[in-house]
Design a protein around this motif. Structure first.
Motif, short mmCIF file in Angstrom:
data_model
loop_
_atom_site.label_atom_id
_atom_site.label_comp_id
_atom_site.label_asym_id
_atom_site.label_seq_id
_atom_site.Cartn_x
_atom_site.Cartn_y
_atom_site.Cartn_z
N SER A 1 0.64 -1.00 -0.28
CA SER A 1 -0.28 -0.12 -0.32
C SER A 1 0.78 0.61 -0.40
O SER A 1 0.49 1.98 -0.73
CB SER A 1 -0.80 -0.53 0.90
OG SER A 1 -1.41 -0.75 0.88
N ASP A 2 1.85 1.42 1.13
CA ASP A 2 2.92 2.27 0.88
C ASP A 2 4.49 2.75 -0.01
O ASP A 2 5.48 3.43 -0.22
CB ASP A 2 3.14 2.56 2.74
CG ASP A 2 1.99 3.37 2.82
OD1 ASP A 2 1.26 3.60 2.58
OD2 ASP A 2 2.00 2.18 4.37
N GLY A 3 4.04 1.36 -1.33
CA GLY A 3 5.17 1.47 -1.72
C GLY A 3 6.54 1.02 -1.59
O GLY A 3 7.76 0.86 -1.39
N ASP A 4 6.08 -0.07 -0.03
CA ASP A 4 6.80 -1.41 1.02
C ASP A 4 7.88 -2.18 -0.46
O ASP A 4 9.36 -2.06 0.55
CB ASP A 4 6.99 -1.83 1.71
CG ASP A 4 5.93 -0.99 2.54
OD1 ASP A 4 5.81 0.22 2.98
OD2 ASP A 4 4.43 -1.61 3.10
N ALA A 5 7.77 -2.12 -1.16
CA ALA A 5 8.86 -3.36 -1.93
C ALA A 5 9.00 -2.86 -3.28
O ALA A 5 7.82 -2.13 -3.99
CB ALA A 5 8.68 -5.20 -1.45
N ALA A 6 10.78 -2.59 -3.79
CA ALA A 6 10.36 -2.25 -5.14
C ALA A 6 11.47 -3.02 -6.02
O ALA A 6 12.38 -3.81 -5.41
CB ALA A 6 11.07 -0.80 -4.64
N ASN B 1 13.84 -3.46 -0.22
CA ASN B 1 12.78 -3.98 1.14
C ASN B 1 13.08 -2.50 2.44
O ASN B 1 14.26 -2.60 2.32
CB ASN B 1 13.44 -5.23 1.69
CG ASN B 1 11.48 -5.45 2.61
OD1 ASN B 1 10.60 -5.41 2.67
ND2 ASN B 1 11.54 -5.91 3.62
N TYR B 2 11.96 -2.09 2.62
CA TYR B 2 11.28 -1.34 3.12
C TYR B 2 10.51 -0.81 4.64
O TYR B 2 10.91 -0.40 5.24
CB TYR B 2 11.09 0.69 2.37
CG TYR B 2 11.81 0.79 1.16
CD1 TYR B 2 13.17 1.29 1.29
CD2 TYR B 2 11.05 0.39 0.22
CE1 TYR B 2 13.65 1.80 0.18
CE2 TYR B 2 12.10 0.46 -1.06
CZ TYR B 2 13.41 1.53 -0.32
OH TYR B 2 13.68 1.21 -2.74
N THR B 3 10.39 -2.17 4.35
CA THR B 3 9.88 -2.42 6.15
C THR B 3 9.84 -3.94 6.18
O THR B 3 9.64 -5.05 5.54
CB THR B 3 8.30 -1.89 6.35
OG1 THR B 3 7.73 -2.26 7.24
CG2 THR B 3 7.46 -2.68 5.20
N GLY B 4 10.06 -4.93 7.56
CA GLY B 4 9.50 -6.05 8.09
C GLY B 4 11.10 -7.08 6.92
O GLY B 4 12.03 -6.11 6.33
N ASN B 5 9.93 -8.35 6.80
CA ASN B 5 11.71 -9.39 6.57
C ASN B 5 11.01 -9.41 4.95
O ASN B 5 10.46 -9.45 4.34
CB ASN B 5 11.39 -10.22 6.65
CG ASN B 5 11.75 -10.78 8.28
OD1 ASN B 5 12.95 -9.86 9.42
ND2 ASN B 5 10.99 -11.59 9.47
N LEU B 6 12.53 -9.60 4.47
CA LEU B 6 12.32 -10.15 3.33
C LEU B 6 12.93 -11.21 3.11
O LEU B 6 13.28 -11.86 3.64
CB LEU B 6 13.79 -9.66 2.22
CG LEU B 6 13.86 -9.61 0.85
CD1 LEU B 6 12.61 -9.57 -0.11
CD2 LEU B 6 15.36 -9.06 0.08
N GLU B 7 11.51 -12.34 2.46
CA GLU B 7 11.37 -13.34 2.77
C GLU B 7 11.13 -13.98 0.83
O GLU B 7 10.22 -13.58 0.29
CB GLU B 7 10.00 -14.00 3.33
CG GLU B 7 10.07 -13.76 4.85
CD GLU B 7 9.17 -14.34 5.57
OE1 GLU B 7 8.44 -15.54 4.92
OE2 GLU B 7 9.20 -13.51 6.74
N ILE B 8 12.13 -15.12 0.75
CA ILE B 8 11.92 -15.65 -0.36
C ILE B 8 11.54 -16.55 -0.53
O ILE B 8 11.93 -17.78 0.17
CB ILE B 8 13.59 -16.02 -1.46
CG1 ILE B 8 13.59 -14.13 -1.75
CG2 ILE B 8 13.52 -16.88 -2.70
CD1 ILE B 8 14.80 -14.02 -1.99
N THR B 9 10.12 -17.93 -0.44
CA THR B 9 9.87 -18.71 -0.08
C THR B 9 9.43 -19.73 -1.00
O THR B 9 9.21 -19.26 -2.25
CB THR B 9 8.11 -18.60 0.37
OG1 THR B 9 8.66 -18.04 1.40
CG2 THR B 9 8.18 -19.84 1.01
#
Length: 183
Positions: A70-75, A87-95
């Protein structure tokens, strides 16, 4: 809606321009010439799946980001020199959810091709390194939940350090030795 003899334009000079589809499970479909004399769907708003679906590749020019959240948290973007995933917030997860499948990390092989450097092996529950691992001076490799065992090189000496319990060296191979060698 204007046609100037060459091109057609939908133009609005005040307020919002709304394109609305009220038919249940109906779509809004964007079609264009396919470059071969035909017409194809490039993307559409799928009313039954509530998704936007692309039937053709999309190209984002340099420095134009694909923003997620919603706020463009990942680019995800390319700046003309390198590709980036930010990534601008929280964890960056690759699953990877596929049973017994891997996540494979590949890069240039120094000869014009690509090769695997390591993978997360989902079927065997381990990380497999297929190329060498290099630690810079004073970068320690830690083992154990409390980082009780470490191996490192300090620029002069190589250190194997155990901080708790016994340090055991075990050879289980039949009729084989444990050898210590020195200059």
């Amino acid at each position: 809606l204007v046609h100037d003899g060459s091109n057609s334009t939908i133009q609005n000079n005040v307020g919002n321009l709304t394109i609305r589809q009220d038919a249940d499970d109906g779509d809004i479909v964007f079609k264009c010439d396919d470059g071969s004399g035909g017409v194809e769907t490039y993307f559409f708003l799928d009313g039954s799946a509530t998704q936007t679906k692309f039937n053709k590749d999309t190209r984002h020019i340099d420095n134009i980001k694909v923003l997620v959240g919603s706020d463009g948290d990942a680019a995800w973007w390319h700046d003309g020199t390198r590709s980036r995933l930010d990534n601008y917030t929280g964890n960056l997860e690759i699953t990877n959810y596929v049973d017994d499948s891997d996540i494979v990390f590949k890069s240039d092989d120094g000869s014009g091709g690509t090769t695997e450097y390591f993978r997360l092996d989902g079927s065997n529950e381990r990380t497999v390194f297929t190329k060498g691992l290099q630690f810079s001076d004073n970068v320690k490799s830690f083992y154990g939940d409390g980082q009780d065992f470490k191996i490192y090189h300090d620029g002069t000496d190589s250190i194997i350090q155990n901080d708790t319990g016994d340090l055991e060296i075990v050879n289980k191979a039949d009729d084989k030795d444990i050898k210590f060698q020195c200059d």
